[in-house]
Scaffold this motif. Structure first.
Motif, PDB file in Angstrom:
ATOM      1  N   UNK A 505       8.021  -6.459  -8.595  1.00 30.28           N
ATOM      2  CA  UNK A 505       8.712  -8.183  -8.858  1.00 30.28           C
ATOM      3  C   UNK A 505       9.916  -8.409  -8.085  1.00 30.28           C
ATOM      4  N   UNK A 506       9.946  -8.596  -7.024  1.00 27.48           N
ATOM      5  CA  UNK A 506      11.590  -9.240  -7.169  1.00 27.48           C
ATOM      6  C   UNK A 506      11.565 -10.722  -6.603  1.00 27.48           C
ATOM      7  N   UNK A 507      12.433 -11.180  -7.250  1.00 27.31           N
ATOM      8  CA  UNK A 507      12.952 -12.964  -7.026  1.00 27.31           C
ATOM      9  C   UNK A 507      14.788 -12.815  -6.090  1.00 27.31           C
ATOM     10  N   UNK A 508      13.990 -13.258  -5.269  1.00 23.71           N
ATOM     11  CA  UNK A 508      14.874 -13.908  -4.035  1.00 23.71           C
ATOM     12  C   UNK A 508      15.444 -15.306  -4.050  1.00 23.71           C
ATOM     13  N   UNK A 509      16.277 -15.947  -4.868  1.00 23.71           N
ATOM     14  CA  UNK A 509      17.079 -17.410  -5.298  1.00 23.71           C
ATOM     15  C   UNK A 509      17.113 -17.922  -3.854  1.00 23.71           C
ATOM     16  N   UNK A 511      16.463 -17.418  -1.281  1.00 23.22           N
ATOM     17  CA  UNK A 511      15.295 -17.533  -0.067  1.00 23.22           C
ATOM     18  C   UNK A 511      14.142 -18.583  -0.832  1.00 23.22           C
ATOM     19  N   UNK A 512      14.120 -18.909  -2.434  1.00 20.63           N
ATOM     20  CA  UNK A 512      13.210 -19.773  -2.273  1.00 20.63           C
ATOM     21  C   UNK A 512      12.107 -18.518  -3.108  1.00 20.63           C
ATOM     22  N   UNK A 513      12.174 -17.360  -3.270  1.00 22.11           N
ATOM     23  CA  UNK A 513      10.924 -16.446  -2.829  1.00 22.11           C
ATOM     24  C   UNK A 513      10.508 -15.747  -3.806  1.00 22.11           C
ATOM     25  N   UNK A 514       9.400 -15.358  -4.004  1.00 26.26           N
ATOM     26  CA  UNK A 514       9.104 -13.895  -5.486  1.00 26.26           C
ATOM     27  C   UNK A 514       8.166 -13.349  -4.259  1.00 26.26           C
ATOM     28  N   UNK A 515       8.603 -12.185  -4.790  1.00 30.10           N
ATOM     29  CA  UNK A 515       7.940 -10.632  -3.398  1.00 30.10           C
ATOM     30  C   UNK A 515       6.846 -10.425  -4.674  1.00 30.10           C
ATOM     31  N   UNK A 516       5.859  -9.947  -4.870  1.00 32.64           N
ATOM     32  CA  UNK A 516       5.129  -8.856  -5.241  1.00 32.64           C
ATOM     33  C   UNK A 516       4.828  -7.742  -4.766  1.00 32.64           C
ATOM     34  N   UNK A 517       5.245  -6.618  -4.830  1.00 32.87           N
ATOM     35  CA  UNK A 517       4.202  -5.750  -4.017  1.00 32.87           C
ATOM     36  C   UNK A 517       3.046  -4.703  -4.701  1.00 32.87           C
ATOM     37  N   UNK A 518       2.501  -4.795  -4.772  1.00 30.39           N
ATOM     38  CA  UNK A 518       0.785  -3.713  -5.334  1.00 30.39           C
ATOM     39  C   UNK A 518       0.875  -2.282  -4.509  1.00 30.39           C
ATOM     40  N   UNK A 519       0.960  -1.520  -5.066  1.00 35.20           N
ATOM     41  CA  UNK A 519       1.102  -0.023  -4.253  1.00 35.20           C
ATOM     42  C   UNK A 519      -0.125   0.858  -4.617  1.00 35.20           C
ATOM     43  N   UNK A 520      -0.284   1.479  -4.096  1.00 37.13           N
ATOM     44  CA  UNK A 520      -1.532   2.730  -3.839  1.00 37.13           C
ATOM     45  C   UNK A 520      -1.462   3.881  -3.024  1.00 37.13           C
ATOM     46  N   UNK A 521      -1.343   5.057  -3.732  1.00 41.15           N
ATOM     47  CA  UNK A 521      -1.703   6.577  -2.681  1.00 41.15           C
ATOM     48  C   UNK A 521      -3.039   6.542  -2.643  1.00 41.15           C
ATOM     49  N   UNK A 522      -3.841   6.093  -2.285  1.00 40.74           N
ATOM     50  CA  UNK A 522      -5.137   6.047  -2.606  1.00 40.74           C
ATOM     51  C   UNK A 522      -5.528   6.962  -0.999  1.00 40.74           C
ATOM     52  N   UNK A 523      -6.988   6.034  -0.668  1.00 41.75           N
ATOM     53  CA  UNK A 523      -7.658   6.741   0.099  1.00 41.75           C
ATOM     54  C   UNK A 523      -6.989   5.867   1.534  1.00 41.75           C
ATOM     55  N   UNK A 524      -6.974   4.525   1.344  1.00 44.85           N
ATOM     56  CA  UNK A 524      -6.128   3.885   2.885  1.00 44.85           C
ATOM     57  C   UNK A 524      -7.140   3.600   3.298  1.00 44.85           C
ATOM     58  N   UNK A 525      -6.951   2.639   4.456  1.00 48.05           N
ATOM     59  CA  UNK A 525      -8.182   2.148   5.108  1.00 48.05           C
ATOM     60  C   UNK A 525      -8.350   2.791   6.906  1.00 48.05           C
ATOM     61  N   UNK A 526      -9.424   2.630   6.814  1.00 43.60           N
ATOM     62  CA  UNK A 526      -8.982   3.026   8.428  1.00 43.60           C
ATOM     63  C   UNK A 526      -8.952   1.999   9.294  1.00 43.60           C
ATOM     64  N   UNK A 527      -8.025   2.319  10.606  1.00 43.46           N
ATOM     65  CA  UNK A 527      -7.365   1.114  11.609  1.00 43.46           C
ATOM     66  C   UNK A 527      -8.580   0.037  11.779  1.00 43.46           C
TER      67      UNK A 527
END
Length: 598
Positions: A505-509, A511-527
């Motif tokens: 979770x990263x706050x950028x006052x 730009x007035x923006x909050x960014x939430x990144x959820x990452x996993x090392x799973x199977x991924x998605x087909x194109x």
């Protein structure tokens, strides 16, 4: 003068739908030869096609199931060797065991292979047992029975060991009438391959089943590999086309039909073998029946022409009578108009109906709009109902885990899990249904991940990192948990080895923006699936009034839709993924104060 003559000719038809109908039906009556012949031929072809497709789908499903049973019966022979006491006692011998003990155990293994071979049936030519760690190869068939010391992996076992497969079926390179069915033996503790068992089998064992599918000489039935190429075929006179092979190679369906320019290709996977049973039906089988129908169509069509012309006037008169009566009765009806409607300007009976019914159409449009608003309100109510649910599988697994912990772990550990589950329910039931503090949503995730960490122990690595001040950040309730659940269901559960899940979770006052990144090392998605998902997220951004809900749980698209509905199209959700490497979901929301956007 020509203009007057033209008006005099068309005037009777312009003012009367009855005259138009008589003229039209009389004109159409001269075309039945072509129409009836074409329709009859197409109906015959379609009926024959439907019959052949339905019959072959049923037959090939039955054949696939029966072939799977035959392969399963052969597998049972292999399993009987794997679980035999003689083999386990031989594997249990140490290097220090005396030679007499080794000889006795080897003899016992040979006796066991002898018993299996003669009880297997006439379709089994031989049995081989390869023990990798002992560097020993047992061979037993009608020609010989021997034990051989081997330093390297024997011929025929390389694919199994180099590609770490559990099961292979390969044709005998010297005799195409036979194949080798080989299954790996894995150590229970670490699943390492310690050996393999191979049966040498006659393909003729499956002839009776394949012959039942090949009901006429024009058909071809064969057993193919994963890409659809023939492995064993009774009649090699008809081969699948390159187009059919390409589609068979690319298909991911277990069963289906492929249509090419010249053939119908039916296929069905043989369960647990990596093979397919395939049947080819040429197009001419279906077209021959259509040609026969066309010969009789000309005769029937000629008779139909004479009869149709005679009946045209009578049918037209009787058909138009109720229309004329309805038009006359509607002259006194006046519907309320809510707006002016452009009319076609017709002056016949249809024009009269048009004049009186356009007001009714306006009313119908009003009802449609009202119905649309009611459906929208209903969907909104369903959304609130969805927010009060927890995935039933997650709840069941958690309760089962708690039951096991009560008997195997400390009470304090069980209490932590129960407390986390209780906090999740309290959050769902008591928290407001609209915007909630971002920290509350993250706390909900912490409870969820505590339970998941307890379930998967050291296999799961989880990390939450917060950069900047997020105390004033607000987000729609239960927006992040569906994303994390998707990471487990579609990314991690099918991935072997270590699982990693990270939330940043990263706050950028500025730009007035909050960014939430959820990452996993799973199977991924087909194109293709990734492009489809990205397209849906873009449509959500463009159509902020669309509510995405599906099934009985809150989905990722639903969460994205609620974010856009609350904060506008400048915010929302993005997704990035690489097949085999993992998936990243990025959520963008504004920095807020007291639930109100800056």
């Amino acid at each position: 003068m020509f203009h007057k003559l033209y008006r005099r000719l068309i005037e009777p038809f312009k003012r009367s739908i009855r005259n138009k109908l008589i003229l039209t039906m009389t004109f159409v009556a001269v075309l039945p030869v072509i129409v009836m012949t074409a329709v009859a031929a197409e109906n015959a072809r379609s009926s024959m096609e439907a019959e052949i497709m339905d019959t072959n789908r049923v037959n090939i499903n039955w054949a696939s199931a029966y072939l799977a049973e035959q392969f399963a019966r052969m597998n049972n022979i292999i399993y009987s060797i794997q679980i035999s006491d003689e083999l386990h006692q031989y594997l249990a011998l140490t290097q220090e065991a005396p030679a007499s003990s080794r000889f006795d155990e080897q003899k016992a293994v040979f006796n066991m292979l002898n018993s299996v071979y003669y009880s297997a049936g006439n379709y089994v030519f031989g049995v081989e047992l390869y023990l990798k760690e002992q560097e020993t190869l047992f061979t037993f068939n009608s020609m010989e029975s021997r034990i051989k010391a081997v330093n390297d992996i024997p011929e025929g076992y390389h694919e199994l060991f180099t590609q770490r497969k559990d099961f292979t079926i390969t044709n005998d390179p010297k005799d195409p009438s036979k194949f080798h069915m080989t299954r790996s033996m894995n150590r229970f503790e670490d699943q390492a391959q310690v050996g393999a068992i191979s049966l040498e089998i006659k393909w003729a064992e499956f002839n009776q089943t394949l012959e039942l599918l090949d009901s006429r000489g024009d058909y071809t039935v064969y057993i193919g590999d994963r890409s659809g190429r023939p492995v064993y075929q009774l009649n090699a006179s008809i081969q699948p086309s390159n187009e059919a092979l390409m589609q068979l190679k690319d298909t991911k369906d277990h069963t289906g039909l492929i249509r090419t320019a010249n053939e119908y290709v039916f296929y069905h996977d043989i369960e647990d073998t990596g093979l397919k049973v395939i049947k080819i039906v040429p197009n001419h089988v279906i077209n021959e029946s259509a040609m026969e129908t066309m010969k009789y169509g000309l005769v029937v069509g000629g008779v139909a022409t004479v009869v149709s012309v005679a009946l045209a006037a009578l049918v037209a008169w009787r058909t138009s009578k109720p229309i004329v009566k309805l038009a006359n009765s509607m002259k006194g009806i006046q519907l309320i108009k809510d707006r002016k409607v452009e009319r076609s300007g017709r002056v016949d009976e249809i024009g009269l109906l048009e004049k009186n019914l356009h007001g009714m159409a306006s009313r119908i449009r009003e009802h449609i709009r009202d119905n649309y608003m009611m459906n929208l309100e209903k969907q909104t109510a369903e959304l609130k109902a969805l927010q009060s649910q927890i995935h039933p599988h997650f709840l069941q697994n958690t309760l089962q885990m708690i039951g096991g912990m009560v008997y195997s772990q400390k009470p304090a550990d069980s209490y932590k899990v129960i407390r986390a589950l209780s906090e999740m329910f309290r959050y769902i039931v008591r928290a407001p249904d609209g915007l909630v503090p971002l920290q509350s949503e993250l706390d909900q995730l912490e409870h969820y991940m505590l339970i998941q960490k307890q379930r998967f122990a050291s296999r799961l690595e989880y990390k939450l990192e917060i950069v900047g001040e997020i105390g004033n950040g607000y987000i729609p309730k239960l927006s992040l948990q569906p994303i994390v659940e998707n990471a487990f269901l579609h990314g991690l559960e099918n991935k072997p080895g270590e699982w990693r899940l990270g939330i940043e979770v990263a706050a950028d006052p500025e730009k007035g923006l909050l960014t939430i990144q959820i990452c996993d090392n799973g199977m991924g998605m087909e194109p293709e699936k990734l492009v489809e998902m990205q397209s849906k997220l873009e449509r959500i951004t463009r159509h902020t009034d669309r509510i995405w809900s599906s099934g009985t749980s809150i989905g990722l698209l639903n969460a994205a839709s609620r974010i856009v509905m609350h904060f506008g199209p400048d915010y929302g959700m993005r997704i990035e993924s690489k097949l085999g490497q993992g998936t990243k979901v990025i959520v963008c929301i504004p920095c807020t104060t007291g639930g109100e956007s800056f």
